[in-house]
Design an enzyme around this catalytic site. Structure first.
Site, mmCIF file in Angstrom:
data_model
loop_
_atom_site.group_PDB
_atom_site.id
_atom_site.type_symbol
_atom_site.label_atom_id
_atom_site.label_comp_id
_atom_site.label_asym_id
_atom_site.label_seq_id
_atom_site.Cartn_x
_atom_site.Cartn_y
_atom_site.Cartn_z
ATOM 1 N N THR A 155 -3.312 5.376 3.869
ATOM 2 C CA THR A 155 -3.515 4.100 4.542
ATOM 3 C C THR A 155 -3.283 4.230 6.041
ATOM 4 O O THR A 155 -4.078 3.744 6.853
ATOM 5 C CB THR A 155 -2.549 3.046 3.973
ATOM 6 O OG1 THR A 155 -2.724 2.958 2.568
ATOM 7 C CG2 THR A 155 -2.798 1.695 4.606
ATOM 8 N N TYR A 179 -9.630 -3.875 -5.060
ATOM 9 C CA TYR A 179 -10.708 -4.868 -5.175
ATOM 10 C C TYR A 179 -11.119 -5.139 -6.614
ATOM 11 O O TYR A 179 -11.192 -6.296 -7.023
ATOM 12 C CB TYR A 179 -11.932 -4.468 -4.345
ATOM 13 C CG TYR A 179 -12.984 -5.560 -4.324
ATOM 14 C CD1 TYR A 179 -12.765 -6.735 -3.615
ATOM 15 C CD2 TYR A 179 -14.173 -5.438 -5.035
ATOM 16 C CE1 TYR A 179 -13.695 -7.759 -3.622
ATOM 17 C CE2 TYR A 179 -15.111 -6.459 -5.039
ATOM 18 C CZ TYR A 179 -14.872 -7.616 -4.337
ATOM 19 O OH TYR A 179 -15.798 -8.623 -4.347
ATOM 20 N N TYR A 206 -0.011 6.292 -6.033
ATOM 21 C CA TYR A 206 0.370 5.451 -4.902
ATOM 22 C C TYR A 206 0.207 4.002 -5.325
ATOM 23 O O TYR A 206 -0.901 3.507 -5.491
ATOM 24 C CB TYR A 206 -0.501 5.797 -3.696
ATOM 25 C CG TYR A 206 -0.223 5.018 -2.431
ATOM 26 C CD1 TYR A 206 0.906 4.220 -2.272
ATOM 27 C CD2 TYR A 206 -1.110 5.086 -1.363
ATOM 28 C CE1 TYR A 206 1.146 3.521 -1.110
ATOM 29 C CE2 TYR A 206 -0.885 4.400 -0.181
ATOM 30 C CZ TYR A 206 0.244 3.614 -0.063
ATOM 31 O OH TYR A 206 0.474 2.926 1.101
ATOM 32 N N ARG A 233 -1.611 -4.225 -0.728
ATOM 33 C CA ARG A 233 -2.901 -3.842 -0.141
ATOM 34 C C ARG A 233 -4.017 -3.783 -1.182
ATOM 35 O O ARG A 233 -5.174 -4.017 -0.851
ATOM 36 C CB ARG A 233 -2.783 -2.481 0.550
ATOM 37 C CG ARG A 233 -2.144 -2.555 1.926
ATOM 38 C CD ARG A 233 -2.245 -1.222 2.627
ATOM 39 N NE ARG A 233 -1.673 -1.256 3.963
ATOM 40 C CZ ARG A 233 -2.359 -1.463 5.091
ATOM 41 N NH1 ARG A 233 -3.661 -1.664 5.039
ATOM 42 N NH2 ARG A 233 -1.763 -1.473 6.262
ATOM 43 N N LYS A 269 4.488 7.179 -5.217
ATOM 44 C CA LYS A 269 4.895 6.531 -3.964
ATOM 45 C C LYS A 269 4.982 5.053 -4.289
ATOM 46 O O LYS A 269 3.974 4.383 -4.480
ATOM 47 C CB LYS A 269 3.882 6.802 -2.856
ATOM 48 C CG LYS A 269 4.215 6.084 -1.560
ATOM 49 C CD LYS A 269 3.145 6.297 -0.499
ATOM 50 C CE LYS A 269 3.467 5.513 0.769
ATOM 51 N NZ LYS A 269 2.405 5.645 1.796
ATOM 52 N N ILE A 327 7.679 8.662 1.801
ATOM 53 C CA ILE A 327 6.467 8.921 2.571
ATOM 54 C C ILE A 327 6.462 7.893 3.688
ATOM 55 O O ILE A 327 6.339 6.693 3.437
ATOM 56 C CB ILE A 327 5.202 8.857 1.713
ATOM 57 C CG1 ILE A 327 5.226 9.985 0.678
ATOM 58 C CG2 ILE A 327 3.951 8.963 2.577
ATOM 59 C CD1 ILE A 327 4.041 9.994 -0.268
#
Length: 301
Positions: free
Chosen positions: A44, A107, A133, A138, A161, A203
């Site tokens: 990202t 999405y 992740y 997001r 993560k 991270i």
């Protein structure tokens, strides 16, 4: 392999919008010189949605070339089309990446069963270790602890993560997964509580700016020296927080530009921070002594 502090690398661009390959090499070398534990390109923070496939692979290749034999590279390879993610992961494997960080499909919002099958398919297609992740803020989808426990039974799915920001969920994840399954914080500011619960590292976004300091923070926490870790946390918390005054990576890239590390160039839909945010970022950088530090270093080079 992917424990300690890893940097979610920014991707530098030139003023014409093209990839700044020389700048990318400098950033990778700076991370290595400052003792970072591993490198994470094309996530990202690296504005990966704006990179073409060729650019994405070029960033991974540059990172691998500079880091080979020195630090592991956990290359970003995620998306909402499982077939395309597999192709990208295979290419990263060919380039010599040491592992894959794969964000949840966004999405299309798959179910938990869909998430499981998605990651299972990626794992079957490559030999590299995979770090899931999970960042619901997001992507719109959360990898629930029960799903992570299932994924942890797949041999080359080695960690997560965890960027939910939910300490209770992180505690449940650590309760459900085996001890060898690597749980990494995806949020700089809450790394210490995650490690105190049994997590293995971070991270980081802010380590783009202060790699040595964040490595020291995570190392101290992993060694149960929380007094030292808290001292580092107190000093750098304002910088951790200001990096999210607007959407990541807008503030961190602008801050790095003020530190003389890159040009503050973005790709739409990312744009520079507002004047109000710029003043706030600069104030924190100045208070932390980063502007003076980087200017002094530049003067010696």
């Amino acid at each position: 392999m992917f424990t300690g502090c890893g940097t979610a690398m920014v991707t530098p661009f030139r003023s014409d919008g093209s990839l700044d390959e020389a700048g990318m090499r400098r950033l990778v070398r700076r991370q290595i010189d400052n003792g970072i534990d591993f490198l994470v390109p094309c996530g990202t923070t690296g504005e990966s949605p704006t990179l073409s496939r060729e650019e994405h692979l070029r960033v991974v290749a540059i990172t691998v070339e500079e880091a080979r034999g020195k630090k592991p590279v956990l290359a970003g390879a995620g998306g909402y089309n499982t077939h395309e993610v597999i192709e990208l992961a295979r290419e990263c494997e060919k380039l010599g990446a040491d592992g894959i960080l794969s964000v949840t499909p966004y999405y299309n919002k798959p179910t938990q069963e869909g998430l499981y099958e998605h990651y299972k398919a990626i794992a079957a297609a490559i030999h590299l270790p995979i770090v899931v992740y999970s960042v619901q803020g997001r992507t719109g989808v959360n990898v629930e602890p029960a799903t992570l426990a299932r994924l942890a039974t797949i041999q080359n799915i080695v960690g997560v993560k965890e960027a939910s920001g939910n300490i209770s969920q992180q505690a449940e994840v650590l309760h459900r997964v085996p001890e060898h399954f690597t749980v990494l914080s995806g949020d700089d500011a809450i790394t210490l509580p995650l490690i105190s619960l049994g997590g293995h590292g971070l991270i980081s976004v802010v380590s783009n700016q202060i790699p040595a300091e964040m490595t020291a923070l995570v190392r101290a926490a992993n060694q149960n020296d929380f007094a030292t870790a808290r001292e580092i946390q107190r000093k750098w918390l304002p910088l951790m927080q200001i990096n999210f005054v607007e959407s990541n990576p807008i503030p961190v890239k602008w801050g790095m530009a003020r530190m003389g590390l890159l040009e503050a160039n973005y790709r739409l839909p990312m744009v520079p921070p507002s004047e109000t945010s710029q003043k706030k970022i600069e104030s924190v950088l100045d208070a932390c002594g980063l502007l003076a530090r980087e200017e002094a270093l530049a003067g010696r080079n």
